[in-house]
Design an enzyme around this catalytic site. Sequence first.
Site, mmCIF file in Angstrom:
data_model
loop_
_atom_site.group_PDB
_atom_site.id
_atom_site.type_symbol
_atom_site.label_atom_id
_atom_site.label_comp_id
_atom_site.label_asym_id
_atom_site.label_seq_id
_atom_site.Cartn_x
_atom_site.Cartn_y
_atom_site.Cartn_z
ATOM 1 N N LYS A 198 9.417 11.387 -21.929
ATOM 2 C CA LYS A 198 8.190 12.094 -21.521
ATOM 3 C C LYS A 198 8.173 12.271 -20.003
ATOM 4 O O LYS A 198 7.955 11.323 -19.266
ATOM 5 C CB LYS A 198 6.923 11.350 -21.956
ATOM 6 C CG LYS A 198 5.714 12.291 -21.832
ATOM 7 C CD LYS A 198 4.394 11.631 -21.627
ATOM 8 C CE LYS A 198 4.104 11.196 -20.238
ATOM 9 N NZ LYS A 198 3.959 12.272 -19.233
ATOM 10 N N GLU A 273 9.708 -0.036 -13.703
ATOM 11 C CA GLU A 273 10.048 0.145 -12.278
ATOM 12 C C GLU A 273 8.782 0.695 -11.630
ATOM 13 O O GLU A 273 8.398 1.831 -11.868
ATOM 14 C CB GLU A 273 11.235 1.105 -12.166
ATOM 15 C CG GLU A 273 11.986 0.938 -10.879
ATOM 16 C CD GLU A 273 11.604 2.002 -9.890
ATOM 17 O OE1 GLU A 273 10.677 1.734 -9.088
ATOM 18 O OE2 GLU A 273 12.200 3.088 -9.913
ATOM 19 N N CYS A 307 8.912 4.945 -4.335
ATOM 20 C CA CYS A 307 8.430 3.602 -4.647
ATOM 21 C C CYS A 307 8.960 2.596 -3.629
ATOM 22 O O CYS A 307 8.362 1.569 -3.388
ATOM 23 C CB CYS A 307 8.844 3.220 -6.056
ATOM 24 S SG CYS A 307 10.531 3.667 -6.427
ATOM 25 N N GLU A 404 -0.188 0.515 -2.083
ATOM 26 C CA GLU A 404 0.799 1.596 -2.023
ATOM 27 C C GLU A 404 0.075 2.922 -1.783
ATOM 28 O O GLU A 404 -0.772 3.325 -2.575
ATOM 29 C CB GLU A 404 1.570 1.660 -3.341
ATOM 30 C CG GLU A 404 2.610 2.753 -3.357
ATOM 31 C CD GLU A 404 3.511 2.701 -4.591
ATOM 32 O OE1 GLU A 404 2.991 2.785 -5.714
ATOM 33 O OE2 GLU A 404 4.728 2.579 -4.412
HETATM 34 P P1 NAI Z 1 1.282 7.221 -13.155
HETATM 35 O O1 NAI Z 1 1.797 5.841 -13.224
HETATM 36 O O2 NAI Z 1 -0.063 7.507 -13.785
HETATM 37 O O3 NAI Z 1 2.329 8.259 -13.814
HETATM 38 C C1 NAI Z 1 3.687 8.007 -14.101
HETATM 39 C C2 NAI Z 1 4.011 8.432 -15.526
HETATM 40 O O4 NAI Z 1 3.236 7.645 -16.426
HETATM 41 C C3 NAI Z 1 3.676 9.887 -15.862
HETATM 42 O O5 NAI Z 1 4.655 10.384 -16.748
HETATM 43 C C4 NAI Z 1 2.352 9.765 -16.576
HETATM 44 O O6 NAI Z 1 2.082 10.842 -17.457
HETATM 45 C C5 NAI Z 1 2.542 8.483 -17.338
HETATM 46 N N1 NAI Z 1 1.298 7.796 -17.742
HETATM 47 C C6 NAI Z 1 0.102 7.792 -17.101
HETATM 48 N N2 NAI Z 1 -0.793 7.053 -17.798
HETATM 49 C C7 NAI Z 1 -0.156 6.593 -18.894
HETATM 50 C C8 NAI Z 1 -0.543 5.774 -19.994
HETATM 51 N N3 NAI Z 1 -1.781 5.307 -20.104
HETATM 52 N N4 NAI Z 1 0.379 5.476 -20.935
HETATM 53 C C9 NAI Z 1 1.645 5.941 -20.837
HETATM 54 N N5 NAI Z 1 2.058 6.731 -19.825
HETATM 55 C C10 NAI Z 1 1.179 7.044 -18.860
HETATM 56 O O7 NAI Z 1 1.246 7.659 -11.634
HETATM 57 P P2 NAI Z 1 0.333 8.772 -10.944
HETATM 58 O O8 NAI Z 1 -1.062 8.682 -11.459
HETATM 59 O O9 NAI Z 1 1.007 10.060 -11.050
HETATM 60 O O10 NAI Z 1 0.379 8.282 -9.440
HETATM 61 C C11 NAI Z 1 -0.485 7.222 -9.022
HETATM 62 C C12 NAI Z 1 0.208 6.284 -8.092
HETATM 63 O O11 NAI Z 1 1.250 5.641 -8.810
HETATM 64 C C13 NAI Z 1 0.904 6.886 -6.896
HETATM 65 O O12 NAI Z 1 0.022 7.089 -5.830
HETATM 66 C C14 NAI Z 1 1.914 5.817 -6.593
HETATM 67 O O13 NAI Z 1 1.301 4.794 -5.862
HETATM 68 C C15 NAI Z 1 2.305 5.294 -7.947
HETATM 69 N N6 NAI Z 1 3.566 5.890 -8.451
HETATM 70 C C16 NAI Z 1 4.702 5.171 -8.338
HETATM 71 C C17 NAI Z 1 5.908 5.731 -8.723
HETATM 72 C C18 NAI Z 1 7.173 4.981 -8.617
HETATM 73 O O14 NAI Z 1 8.232 5.595 -8.501
HETATM 74 N N7 NAI Z 1 7.182 3.670 -8.713
HETATM 75 C C19 NAI Z 1 6.001 7.106 -9.214
HETATM 76 C C20 NAI Z 1 4.725 7.763 -9.362
HETATM 77 C C21 NAI Z 1 3.568 7.156 -8.959
#
Ligand code: NAI
Length: 501
Positions: A198, A273, A307, A404
């Site tokens: 996904k 991660e 990240c 972050e």
């Molecule tokens: P997110 O963690 O919500 O999104 C990442 C993935 O998780 C996307 O594919 C999203 O559709 C999915 N997702 C979201 N809620 C979910 C759920 N309840 N169950 C299963 N999958 C779910 O991140 P978002 O909202 O885009 O960004 C928020 C913050 O997260 C950023 O400001 C950053 O701090 C952090 N982040 C960290 C990343 C990393 O590489 N470690 C990458 C993206 C965001």
Amino acid sequence: MATAASAPSIDPNVSTFVGTTRKLFINGKWVEAASGKTFPTYNPATGEVLANVAEGDREDIDRAVKAARAAFETGPWAKKMSPAQRGKLIWKLADLIEKHQEEFAQLESLDNGKPLKISRIADVPLTFEHMRYYAGWATKIEGNTIPLTLAGPTKYLAYTLREPVGVVGQIIPWNFPLLMAAWKLGPALATGCTIVLKPAEQTPLSALRLGELIQEAGFPDGVVNIVPGYGETAGAALAAHPEVDKVAFTGSTEVGKLILHAAAGNLKKVSLELGGKSPNIVLEDADLNSTIPGAAGAIFFNHGQCCCAGSRLFVEEKVFDKVVEGVTQIAEKMQVKPGFEPDCDMGPMVSEEQMNRVCGYLESGFREGAKAVTGGARLGNQGYFVKPTVLVNTTDKMKVVQEEIFGPVVTAIPFRDPNEIVARANDTIYGLAAGVWSRDIKRALSVAAKLRAGTVWINCYNVFDPALPFGGYKQSGWGREMGHEVLEHYTEVKSVCAALT
Ligand code: NAI
Ligand code: MG
């Protein structure tokens, strides 16, 4: 769609790709969502709709999981194909990605906002080289023979097998959309798993184009299924699905914890991660000619949407002013503009939401007494641009130092006592990465030894390689990506013990 067409030097295949509603890839076919719904993905440089995509949800995830299950239990992938044949297919996919590299670079820049010159030299080549590295592993997944400790050597023959863990759900973020897909798919394919991927709702396009190449390469139906959709719906359904054996997630620590709860129902294997707040430590004897650009790159690469971004820049007092001045000069020279502009150094944040999140952090920092030496606000009012920002006057407990931000914002923090710096650097819930800059390798290695972080870069930053494990201590995650370490997450160990007498 209009934006893509009007962008300079756009590849005709990319125009066509974004010009039609993209479908879900399930069981080797392109299908509409069961609900018939679609969702838009935006060009963050303009805020305009870039393409429309079928919106996967619970029912589509269920169909995809069933296809992956069938491919795992009864399909040719499981029953007929040798590890060498799997490896060849993965290599073929890498070749196809390389062949279409310009298309991928453009799609990535349009959907995510990153500079085209960066997706050309970083995201896309790292993707196909990652695939090649795991193509090589397909034929090297081995068990051991085990001499039993309590029996004589002739009584039993005992050995272990490493078998694929099964159907894997992979949920990936938007910061490196194609590369994150490769990080996840490579080891899963090498070990013989089947997959439901996904992509993030902000950036589904490159993964969908990858799906077309997976088809062209000749992977059997159902081995890889790609279902874009929102996290709370498609993502949550995948994490909770009872027929998924393992879930691999990259994203926020907050959602990582939700994944863990969702996975508890059938005790899926979980690898995570997650976020970071990585310390980047400059000792006074560092070579500032390389340290200053290194420290700027550590935070500004990919607009700080990494990240592992070096977001807490700790600098020994004697060289603090010089380093801050140098990083500030670099920030001020950076060309912040749409990723397709040839001189773009930094594009927009991926979305309006992310831009607002970053600006919210800046305001919180200012309220608590931080000062911006440069930047500190949104840039312009079209697209989601934020100025590269250097904050000073922070205290270690401020939100901007603890949380972050995931944007181009570094907090520069002076320190006096090198003996205390490790404790301050480790004073975070995260433990993903860290940097140390010093001409004295013994000092740098001794700091590295004490840092609680999954990766420590010495006199460099953001060096990635498929062979080098990456992942987090503490709340930065569970398990490692890349290297041979990741293969453990995609295999089960079977012990076989045969009586010989
Ligand atoms: P997110 O963690 O919500 O999104 C990442 C993935 O998780 C996307 O594919 C999203 O559709 C999915 N997702 C979201 N809620 C979910 C759920 N309840 N169950 C299963 N999958 C779910 O991140 P978002 O909202 O885009 O960004 C928020 C913050 O997260 C950023 O400001 C950053 O701090 C952090 N982040 C960290 C990343 C990393 O590489 N470690 C990458 C993206 C965001
Ligand atoms: Mg979210």
